[in-house]
Design an enzyme around this catalytic site. Structure first.
Site, short mmCIF file in Angstrom:
data_model
loop_
_atom_site.label_atom_id
_atom_site.label_comp_id
_atom_site.label_asym_id
_atom_site.label_seq_id
_atom_site.Cartn_x
_atom_site.Cartn_y
_atom_site.Cartn_z
N GLU A 93 -5.05 2.46 -10.21
CA GLU A 93 -6.05 2.56 -9.14
C GLU A 93 -7.46 2.74 -9.72
O GLU A 93 -8.27 3.49 -9.17
CB GLU A 93 -5.72 3.71 -8.18
CG GLU A 93 -4.42 3.50 -7.42
CD GLU A 93 -4.20 4.55 -6.33
OE1 GLU A 93 -4.96 5.54 -6.28
OE2 GLU A 93 -3.26 4.39 -5.53
N GLU B 246 3.36 1.32 -5.04
CA GLU B 246 3.65 2.62 -4.43
C GLU B 246 3.65 2.47 -2.91
O GLU B 246 2.77 1.83 -2.35
CB GLU B 246 2.60 3.68 -4.79
CG GLU B 246 2.56 4.14 -6.21
CD GLU B 246 1.51 5.23 -6.42
OE1 GLU B 246 0.97 5.76 -5.42
OE2 GLU B 246 1.20 5.54 -7.59
#
Length: 467
Positions: A121, A269
């Protein structure tokens, strides 16, 4: 934007491309994080993953012990390059070779490494130092891929997991657009790399977050794959039955606008928290079990379901996470995404094959926090908190200024009783009330907890947060 015919063409073209890629598997993966001081050993954890018939496991590093333990299993493995190593790898092919040699070649092929994820991220962080990594992200990925090619390794894909905040707009899905600050400089080179290497766009996608941020406008059932109501994207005519599909397709359309309509998606995720703080609606065991069970059924369906914009396409999916991890910071939900408790027992029953019928599961505890809490909350010291650590936390809270601890000065209303626990409770409540909108939380490394009971006494009035 494309007309309905254009959308059909995109769907048809992508279905042809996807159908030719036999490497995709619809076995569910699990994220194996280790931010806990009370978790089972790696040896025991691999046993647990095998007993759950896990198809894939995603690590947040390239842990040598875990990679050795995974050798000889049938579990496909994803390893990760830490964010702080990206710049060095991007700068020098030899450094990339060394990373691959030390973290891949030592274990491959006995350990079935299938994905190398560069960073985590990274585009969600915006400090000047982080932004320096942005421009090095794709060059680092290229050098890792070059190293794999030099060893004639063809079956390991290189990617990077990004969060939904890479999108500037997501609703309706056809309006999906990448953020202007990264679209041309980072995303476009990334898409070119992923397309050229036939890799995946890895996305961390959590329907829980848009629901919990706006629970009065977003249906909980829609987020949990349970809604009987549908949402139609009027620009394309595509009909959506759940929030996850909407979020995924907004990414599809964003890529299409940059002329990359065929890059496959992988969910790095997703999941739902099994508990959280009082100001986090919907975080409970019932909803977590419901979301993950329905997710698994969707993602393991045969034939594959895909999404409205990409029907019939397999989407490799990793559930977050294996355990509740007590060392994660931030809101209470951060420590409660696990399928398992820290002792390795199941928080709720789950069948990763997707074959178990809902009626075969034991009854779940009924939720009592699906609606947002309305009223006042305070932040106080947790029972049994270490006094030395409390003292350090009080120093931090009071050092933030804005009059946070003025009432604790000698002679002031909250000075007495003179105890670390009492002063910590006031400091925590005051800090949370003053800095919550700037990201301040009621956690303090596990030393604090939220309460609906007013801790004020005498003339000492504790600041509160009103929801």
């Amino acid at each position: 934007m494309a007309t309905n015919m254009g959308v059909v063409a995109v769907i048809f073209l992508f279905s042809l491309v996807a159908s030719s890629n036999a490497e995709t598997s619809n076995k569910i993966g699990i994220n194996y994080g280790q931010l806990g001081d009370n978790l089972p050993s790696p040896y025991r954890s691999i046993q647990i993953l095998q007993s759950m018939n896990t198809g894939r496991v995603k690590l947040y590093d390239a842990n040598p012990e875990i990679l050795r333990l995974l050798a000889g299993t049938k579990i496909q493995v994803s390893v990760m390059v830490p964010n702080n190593e990206i710049n060095n790898i991007a700068s020098n092919q030899t450094i990339a070779h060394n990373w691959v040699r030390e973290n891949v070649l030592q274990y491959y092929p006995n350990t079935m490494i299938r994905f190398i994820l560069v960073g985590n991220e990274i585009l969600s962080y915006s400090s000047d130092q982080d932004k320096k990594i942005w421009s090095n992200l794709v060059p680092a990925m290229r050098k890792i891929k070059n190293s794999l090619r030099s060893h004639n390794i063809q079956n390991i894909k290189v990617g990077t997991p990004l969060a939904m905040d890479v999108l500037q707009t997501t609703s309706p899905p056809s309006n999906g657009t990448f953020r202007s600050d990264i679209s041309g400089t980072v995303i476009l080179p990334l898409l070119k790399f992923l397309n050229g290497t036939k890799s995946f766009f890895f996305i961390d996608v959590y329907p829980y977050f848009p629901f919990s941020s706006n629970p009065t406008s977003i249906s909980l059932d829609y987020a949990l794959f349970k809604s009987s109501q549908n949402y139609t994207d009027l620009r394309t005519g595509l009909i959506y039955h759940n929030l996850l599909d909407q979020m995924l397709d907004s990414l599809v359309f964003a890529m299409t606008k940059l002329n990359y309509s065929n890059i496959r998606l992988a969910i790095a995720e997703t999941g739902w928290p099994n508990a959280g703080d009082l100001d986090q609606p919907g975080a409970n065991i019932y909803n977590a079990a419901t979301y993950n069970r329905n997710l698994i059924k969707k993602m393991t369906a045969k034939p594959p379901i895909g999404t409205p914009a990409r029907p019939g396409v397999v989407i490799p999916t990793f559930i977050f996470s294996l355990y509740n991890e007590n060392r994660k910071t931030g809101p209470g939900t951060e420590r409660h995404w696990g399928l398992l408790n820290a002792n390795g027992t199941a928080i709720y029953e789950i069948d990763l094959s997707g074959k178990q019928a809902d009626s075969e599961y034991r009854a779940l505890p009924q939720p009592n926090n699906n609606k947002p809490y309305k009223g006042k909350l305070w932040c106080i010291a947790a029972q049994g908190a270490d006094l030395t650590e409390l003292g350090t936390a009080v120093t931090f809270a009071c050092s933030q200024g804005n009059g946070t601890c003025d009432a604790l000065a000698p002679g002031k209303a909250c000075y007495e009783p003179v105890s670390i626990t009492s002063h910590a409770s006031y400091a925590f409540s005051s800090y949370w009330a003053k800095f919550r909108r700037q990201g301040g939380g009621c956690y303090f490394n596990g030393l604090a907890k939220q309460t609906t009971t007013n801790p004020s006494y005498g003339s000492c009035e504790f600041p509160s947060v009103t929801l």
